[in-house]
Design a protein around this motif. Sequence first.
Motif, PDB file in Angstrom:
ATOM      1  N   MET A   1      -2.432   5.471  32.620  1.00 47.75           N
ATOM      2  CA  MET A   1      -1.618   6.451  33.333  1.00 47.75           C
ATOM      3  C   MET A   1      -0.708   7.196  32.357  1.00 47.75           C
ATOM      4  SD  MET A   1       0.049   5.326  36.909  1.00 47.75           S
ATOM      5  CE  MET A   1      -1.023   4.080  37.585  1.00 47.75           C
ATOM      6  N   SER A   2      -0.572   8.486  32.513  1.00 46.38           N
ATOM      7  CA  SER A   2       0.283   9.246  31.616  1.00 46.38           C
ATOM      8  C   SER A   2       1.748   8.997  31.971  1.00 46.38           C
ATOM      9  CB  SER A   2      -0.034  10.737  31.711  1.00 46.38           C
ATOM     10  OG  SER A   2       0.742  11.335  32.737  1.00 46.38           O
ATOM     11  N   ASP A   3       2.634   9.459  31.117  1.00 47.49           N
ATOM     12  CA  ASP A   3       4.055   9.258  31.372  1.00 47.49           C
ATOM     13  C   ASP A   3       4.522  10.007  32.605  1.00 47.49           C
ATOM     14  OD1 ASP A   3       4.869   9.208  27.865  1.00 47.49           O
ATOM     15  OD2 ASP A   3       4.456   7.581  29.266  1.00 47.49           O
ATOM     16  N   TYR A   4       3.829  11.074  32.910  1.00 51.83           N
ATOM     17  CA  TYR A   4       4.278  11.898  34.025  1.00 51.83           C
ATOM     18  C   TYR A   4       3.414  11.706  35.260  1.00 51.83           C
ATOM     19  CZ  TYR A   4       7.245  13.859  30.448  1.00 51.83           C
ATOM     20  OH  TYR A   4       8.172  13.999  29.455  1.00 51.83           O
ATOM     21  N   SER A   5       3.199  10.469  35.606  1.00 50.44           N
ATOM     22  CA  SER A   5       2.550  10.227  36.891  1.00 50.44           C
ATOM     23  C   SER A   5       3.331   9.135  37.602  1.00 50.44           C
ATOM     24  CB  SER A   5       1.093   9.838  36.700  1.00 50.44           C
ATOM     25  OG  SER A   5       1.007   8.613  36.028  1.00 50.44           O
ATOM     26  N   LEU A   6       3.224   9.156  38.908  1.00 52.68           N
ATOM     27  CA  LEU A   6       3.945   8.181  39.731  1.00 52.68           C
ATOM     28  C   LEU A   6       2.968   7.124  40.219  1.00 52.68           C
ATOM     29  CD1 LEU A   6       6.081  10.593  41.957  1.00 52.68           C
ATOM     30  CD2 LEU A   6       6.789   9.404  39.880  1.00 52.68           C
TER      31      LEU A   6
ATOM     32  N   ILE B 222      -6.731  12.088  37.637  1.00 52.14           N
ATOM     33  CA  ILE B 222      -5.985  12.973  38.538  1.00 52.14           C
ATOM     34  C   ILE B 222      -4.549  13.232  38.092  1.00 52.14           C
ATOM     35  CG2 ILE B 222      -7.267  12.532  40.661  1.00 52.14           C
ATOM     36  CD1 ILE B 222      -5.068  10.442  41.342  1.00 52.14           C
ATOM     37  N   SER B 223      -4.097  12.562  37.027  1.00 49.33           N
ATOM     38  CA  SER B 223      -2.660  12.663  36.737  1.00 49.33           C
ATOM     39  C   SER B 223      -2.288  14.033  36.192  1.00 49.33           C
ATOM     40  CB  SER B 223      -2.221  11.554  35.787  1.00 49.33           C
ATOM     41  OG  SER B 223      -2.943  11.647  34.593  1.00 49.33           O
ATOM     42  N   SER B 224      -3.275  14.851  35.799  1.00 51.45           N
ATOM     43  CA  SER B 224      -2.919  16.187  35.301  1.00 51.45           C
ATOM     44  C   SER B 224      -3.051  17.252  36.383  1.00 51.45           C
ATOM     45  CB  SER B 224      -3.795  16.531  34.102  1.00 51.45           C
ATOM     46  OG  SER B 224      -5.153  16.375  34.436  1.00 51.45           O
ATOM     47  N   ASP B 225      -3.166  16.815  37.635  1.00 52.85           N
ATOM     48  CA  ASP B 225      -3.330  17.793  38.709  1.00 52.85           C
ATOM     49  C   ASP B 225      -2.040  18.555  39.049  1.00 52.85           C
ATOM     50  OD1 ASP B 225      -5.929  16.990  38.754  1.00 52.85           O
ATOM     51  OD2 ASP B 225      -5.863  15.990  40.696  1.00 52.85           O
ATOM     52  N   HIS B 226      -0.892  18.033  38.618  1.00 50.07           N
ATOM     53  CA  HIS B 226       0.369  18.750  38.862  1.00 50.07           C
ATOM     54  C   HIS B 226       0.658  19.720  37.726  1.00 50.07           C
ATOM     55  CE1 HIS B 226       1.748  16.500  42.330  1.00 50.07           C
ATOM     56  NE2 HIS B 226       1.356  15.387  41.737  1.00 50.07           N
ATOM     57  N   ASN B 227       1.422  20.753  38.031  1.00 54.37           N
ATOM     58  CA  ASN B 227       1.863  21.688  36.999  1.00 54.37           C
ATOM     59  C   ASN B 227       3.085  21.079  36.301  1.00 54.37           C
ATOM     60  OD1 ASN B 227       3.362  23.671  35.643  1.00 54.37           O
ATOM     61  ND2 ASN B 227       2.473  25.312  36.888  1.00 54.37           N
ATOM     62  N   LEU B 228       2.948  20.762  35.020  1.00 50.18           N
ATOM     63  CA  LEU B 228       4.059  20.156  34.271  1.00 50.18           C
ATOM     64  C   LEU B 228       4.706  21.170  33.330  1.00 50.18           C
ATOM     65  CD1 LEU B 228       2.455  16.690  33.334  1.00 50.18           C
ATOM     66  CD2 LEU B 228       4.057  17.172  35.188  1.00 50.18           C
ATOM     67  N   ARG B 229       4.293  22.435  33.448  1.00 53.50           N
ATOM     68  CA  ARG B 229       4.708  23.427  32.474  1.00 53.50           C
ATOM     69  C   ARG B 229       5.856  24.305  32.998  1.00 53.50           C
ATOM     70  NH1 ARG B 229      -0.068  25.872  32.245  1.00 53.50           N
ATOM     71  NH2 ARG B 229       0.715  27.361  33.764  1.00 53.50           N
ATOM     72  N   GLU B 290      14.855  12.433  32.966  1.00 54.78           N
ATOM     73  CA  GLU B 290      14.048  13.606  33.296  1.00 54.78           C
ATOM     74  C   GLU B 290      13.384  13.413  34.652  1.00 54.78           C
ATOM     75  OE1 GLU B 290      11.500  13.835  29.885  1.00 54.78           O
ATOM     76  OE2 GLU B 290      10.208  12.215  30.575  1.00 54.78           O
ATOM     77  N   ALA B 291      13.023  14.539  35.257  1.00 50.72           N
ATOM     78  CA  ALA B 291      12.361  14.485  36.553  1.00 50.72           C
ATOM     79  C   ALA B 291      11.149  15.407  36.533  1.00 50.72           C
ATOM     80  CB  ALA B 291      13.328  14.915  37.658  1.00 50.72           C
ATOM     81  N   PHE B 292      10.078  14.964  37.172  1.00 53.90           N
ATOM     82  CA  PHE B 292       8.819  15.724  37.140  1.00 53.90           C
ATOM     83  C   PHE B 292       8.186  15.675  38.528  1.00 53.90           C
ATOM     84  CE2 PHE B 292       8.285  11.349  35.728  1.00 53.90           C
ATOM     85  CZ  PHE B 292       7.230  10.896  36.495  1.00 53.90           C
ATOM     86  N   PRO B 293       7.191  16.530  38.798  1.00 54.14           N
ATOM     87  CA  PRO B 293       6.592  16.553  40.127  1.00 54.14           C
ATOM     88  C   PRO B 293       5.786  15.286  40.402  1.00 54.14           C
ATOM     89  CG  PRO B 293       5.510  18.174  38.676  1.00 54.14           C
ATOM     90  CD  PRO B 293       6.623  17.546  37.890  1.00 54.14           C
ATOM     91  N   PRO B 294       5.766  14.789  41.615  1.00 50.99           N
ATOM     92  CA  PRO B 294       6.438  15.280  42.815  1.00 50.99           C
ATOM     93  C   PRO B 294       7.671  14.433  43.160  1.00 50.99           C
ATOM     94  CG  PRO B 294       4.628  13.835  43.432  1.00 50.99           C
ATOM     95  CD  PRO B 294       4.798  13.708  41.943  1.00 50.99           C
ATOM     96  N   GLN B 295       8.536  14.170  42.177  1.00 51.37           N
ATOM     97  CA  GLN B 295       9.698  13.312  42.426  1.00 51.37           C
ATOM     98  C   GLN B 295      10.758  13.994  43.298  1.00 51.37           C
ATOM     99  OE1 GLN B 295      10.761  12.302  38.286  1.00 51.37           O
ATOM    100  NE2 GLN B 295      10.450  10.162  38.824  1.00 51.37           N
ATOM    101  N   SER B 296      11.395  13.197  44.148  1.00 48.82           N
ATOM    102  CA  SER B 296      12.542  13.664  44.934  1.00 48.82           C
ATOM    103  C   SER B 296      13.807  13.154  44.260  1.00 48.82           C
ATOM    104  CB  SER B 296      12.481  13.114  46.363  1.00 48.82           C
ATOM    105  OG  SER B 296      11.484  13.766  47.107  1.00 48.82           O
ATOM    106  N   VAL B 297      14.676  14.074  43.845  1.00 50.30           N
ATOM    107  CA  VAL B 297      15.891  13.683  43.125  1.00 50.30           C
ATOM    108  C   VAL B 297      17.069  14.536  43.609  1.00 50.30           C
ATOM    109  CG1 VAL B 297      14.662  12.934  41.040  1.00 50.30           C
ATOM    110  CG2 VAL B 297      15.394  15.322  41.258  1.00 50.30           C
TER     111      VAL B 297
END
Lengths: 301, 425
Positions: A1-6, B222-229, B290-297
């Motif tokens: 899992m990458s760092d940016y996944s939940l 699937i972990s790259s399906d969100h826009n992280l940019r 840091e916070a990234f999608p789809p986190q609720s903060v």
Amino acid sequence: MSDYSLTHLEELEAEAIYIIREVFAQFDNPAILFSGGKDSIVVAHLARKAFWPAKIPFPLVHIDTGHNFPETMEFRDNLIKEMGANLIVGSVQQSIDEGAVIEETGMNASRNALQTTTLLDTIEFNNFDACMGGARRDEEKARAKERFFSHRDDFGQWDPKNQRPELWNLFNGKKRMGEHFRVFPISNWTEMDVWQYILQENIAIPELYFAKERNVIWRNGSWLPVSEFITLKDTDEPQIKMVRFRTLGDITITGGQESDANTLEKIIQEVASSRQTERGNREDDKRSESSMEDRKRQGYF
Amino acid sequence: MENNFDTQGYLDMELLRFTTAGSVDDGKSTLIGRLLYDSKSIFEDQVQQVEQSSKKKGLEHVDLSLFTDGLKDEREQGITIDVAYRYFATPKRKFIIADTPGHVQYTRNMVTGASTANLALILVDARNGVIEQTKRHTFIASLLQIPHIFVCINKMDLVDYSQLAYDKVVKEYTDFAAKLSVKDVRFVPMSALHGDNVVSRGDKMSWYEGGTLLHNLETVHISSDHNLRDCRFPVQTVIRPHSDQYHDFRGYAGRVAGGIFKKGDSVVALPSGLESRIDAIHTMTGELEEAFPPQSVTITLEHDIDISRGDVLVRSENRPEGQQDLDVMLCWLNAKPPRPRAKYVIKHTTAEARAMITDIQYKMDINTLHRIQGDKAIKMNDIARVKLRSTKPLFADYYTVNRVTGSIILVDEATNETVAAGMVR
């Protein structure tokens, strides 16, 4: 899992918090329907997280059948105190006394169905325009078709054929006067997710969920707790058994199962290996193939 | 299910949301029933119920499709009337299925189910190959930008498990899909009825070298399906505790829709354009770096600037443009067609305005993918390229860049119904 996944629990939590905040933002007078069961405890916990460091901006509404496990009542009152929340009680006994509903009689009498009237009256009396509940889509086939934001007409009725489409995370809470919404923030959670989350977050739950020696009778395939609200037959033999409850409803309809699961970890093991659905021991669901659907159409939880 | 359940493993699982599309007789319900049954996600009391119903219907085998059976009307008419959600988990992943019916008139349900999916299963009957409905389902999946499509070539038992039949469907499909923007397409030959290549391989198709459907579902990335940019934080509500301990706390609650927000980042609030810096990212269990999608903060800023629901926090060097004229691919969801010159409520992330359809450029023939020019009469289930004029600027991204900030819905003020879903172009 990458760092940016939940993880899936983190994702479900983020989704539920988002929905609870939408309810706060889109409605004037929302509330949380609180039964004292694990699902509504989780919803209350999520509401707390959603608005921290502020207090939860909703009252908790308990529809009290009068046939409660005493432990649930005690738990409810403690939790309310701890959260600093308001409690509003809708009393089924009062609905009976006022003649709004007529109590069932007989061997398997239950006040379950009567709750709908009390619930709708409580909503109307307090002008709630959105009531959040802990129902999950995995519980039952009628629930599988439920929206997050579920529209109810001015009679509190659900029309499964005429639900609003729900796309992306755009929720439409618009309504006419007198109509209201039921909102289900943990729609996408399964029974296992709820247990795992309770463990992960260390959430307190009533001790009825844990196995303990209890006075019970065997009826319709499960162990019903002996209480002042249950009519014993001559053939009923009350006995002491190690029993726990997988769901908590009204004391007259919630059957327990034999178990030695006295910790959360053991409960999770038990749920994982269980071959019966959670509501399998609920007499209210056994009444007919579509009993949940029928009750939901009328405005049940 | 194994006796020793791996608690830690469960906590580390990812969530995959997929949608299923197929026409009435493609065996979609049987496939879902098979996935649930073979992955041991069905309980004994449910199995008993279905066994009883199967017997009542005079069937010799257990009808797996009954596991996904829903409401009374559906049971009586043997159809699916709406999106139903199903859940199952394997030791590797947790799955949410948006089960949508495939009839012609139910485009709206398919669009609904597809809007939150990472992946689409498209069922094809091996005997019939790619038919109009297959094209329609694929088009909708590509329109909704579902990143992964698995084509389930079902009923292989009825074509003697022939590789030739499989290859033919693969070719037909590949030729057709080349016209669309679909990133990841895979094919699995299967018999949902007998279970081949759904959860276990079976021994009938040794010529097939790919994995079973479940294996593919468990391993697709699937972990790259969100826009992280592109950093986007639509504000849902403002949190002001008014308590002694948090007297001056003013937090912006929301769910990250894109990019990675870090403590100390300089940010801009739109539409005001006021700038500040992220003071802290709060959750009840502690601050985040840091916070990234789809986190609720909840985000607090260094400066006390005026921000409310509907505003969006972005980075100063990467700002979406505020647009009052939106170019949108619109799917009409309501039985009543749009009224000429009518104003609708437009909802975009947490922002709300009113909008009018000012131009209908063309409608899509979703079976042939041809543009229908000159037909301005939008009906339920139509997909059309339109221009919308909004009463205030909306800070939207292209839907192809961000599914959260590139999507809108229209609500009819007279009925309060959600009447259309749109993707910004």
